[in-house]
Design a protein around this motif. Structure first.
Motif, PDB file in Angstrom:
ATOM      1  N   ARG A 169     -46.662 -17.437  98.858  1.00  0.00           N
ATOM      2  CA  ARG A 169     -45.394 -18.142  99.064  1.00  0.00           C
ATOM      3  C   ARG A 169     -44.720 -18.517  97.752  1.00  0.00           C
ATOM      4  N   CYS A 170     -45.306 -18.126  96.655  1.00  0.00           N
ATOM      5  CA  CYS A 170     -44.748 -18.437  95.330  1.00  0.00           C
ATOM      6  C   CYS A 170     -43.406 -17.722  95.145  1.00  0.00           C
ATOM      7  N   PRO A 171     -42.342 -18.468  94.863  1.00  0.00           N
ATOM      8  CA  PRO A 171     -41.018 -17.847  94.720  1.00  0.00           C
ATOM      9  C   PRO A 171     -40.658 -17.511  93.275  1.00  0.00           C
ATOM     10  N   SER A 172     -41.502 -17.903  92.321  1.00  0.00           N
ATOM     11  CA  SER A 172     -41.118 -17.763  90.910  1.00  0.00           C
ATOM     12  C   SER A 172     -41.854 -16.624  90.213  1.00  0.00           C
TER      13      SER A 172
ATOM     14  N   PRO B 246     -44.136 -13.033  92.343  1.00  0.00           N
ATOM     15  CA  PRO B 246     -43.581 -11.706  92.662  1.00  0.00           C
ATOM     16  C   PRO B 246     -43.524 -10.780  91.444  1.00  0.00           C
TER      17      PRO B 246
ATOM     18  N   TYR C 147     -48.846  -9.054 102.576  1.00  0.00           N
ATOM     19  CA  TYR C 147     -48.513  -9.094 101.148  1.00  0.00           C
ATOM     20  C   TYR C 147     -48.995  -7.825 100.460  1.00  0.00           C
TER      21      TYR C 147
END
Length: 235
Positions: A108-111, A114, A153
């Motif tokens: 769930r990491c948005p920074s 990815p 994922y």
């Protein structure tokens, strides 16, 4: 007259040096000089391709658990037991005699995650033909990153099951690995409910479970350096 005599003497010396006896005298020193140059160049080449083996003393003190601060070099990554994207148990045996890159992420990491996963995917593609190169990602929010979540994922990032394990497991075990085995994070904690780590580091581990390099998994120049270092270990 004196000048002419000196000039003639000089010309005679030059002429004499062209004779076979002088040629033989010069052969040995020249051969020794050539051997010395070649030895130096070989030494420089080997040193340039020799990666250091990293231990607790090679890391900033804040990255090293207090229990390991005074440990001599000879550090090996600890054994682990994790669950991958297919629900299979992954251990150190899975990576026996392998070169591998590991990182710590959460789905769930948005920074940074990815970017890190995209770079790991690119590394997987680069070394797709080298069976001795593998990858290992550990979730830092294992209570949220279940096997089905990890599977989605993995599919999104083109994970090849035989090359790259996206894993979950016991939180305290994963956090202990990050802090005491891979020296991946600065902050301290107990792996409890409120504990949380976040790091961009990629850690390179060799066939003997030794750490050989640490890289910023979001920086393209570090990824290029990591590629070269993996190739060096493959030689």
């Amino acid at each position: 007259m004196g000048t002419r005599r000196h000039r003639n003497q000089y010309l005679n010396i030059i002429k004499d040096m062209k004779s076979p006896k002088w040629g033989n005298l010069f052969k040995l020193p020249m051969a020794l000089l050539a051997m010395g140059i070649l030895t130096f160049l070989l030494f420089e080449f080997l040193n340039r391709n020799q990666l250091p083996v990293l231990g607790p003393k090679d890391f900033s003190p804040e990255l090293v658990d207090s229990q390991l601060t005074n440990t001599e070099n000879g550090h090996l990554v600890s054994d682990f037991s994790l669950i991958n994207q297919n629900g299979l148990t992954i251990t150190q045996e899975t990576y026996a005699n392998k070169i591998y890159v590991t990182d710590f992420f959460f789905t769930r990491c948005p920074s940074i995650c990815p970017i890190m996963s995209n770079n790991m995917e690119a590394l997987q593609e680069t070394f797709i033909e080298q069976d001795e190169v593998m990858f290992l990602s550990m979730s830092v929010t294992p209570e949220l990153d279940s096997v089905p979540v990890l599977k989605k994922y993995a599919d999104r990032h083109g994970v090849i099951d035989s090359k790259w394990n996206i894993t979950t497991g016991d939180k305290s075990h994963i956090y202990d690995l990050a802090r005491k085995s891979y020296f991946a994070v600065v902050d301290y904690g107990d792996g409890g409910l409120q504990d949380f780590i976040h790091t961009p580091n990629f850690i390179l581990v060799d066939q003997q479970k030794q750490i050989r390099g640490v890289y910023n998994g979001t920086a393209s120049e570090d990824i290029e350096r990591l590629k070269k270092d993996i190739e060096s270990l493959l030689q």
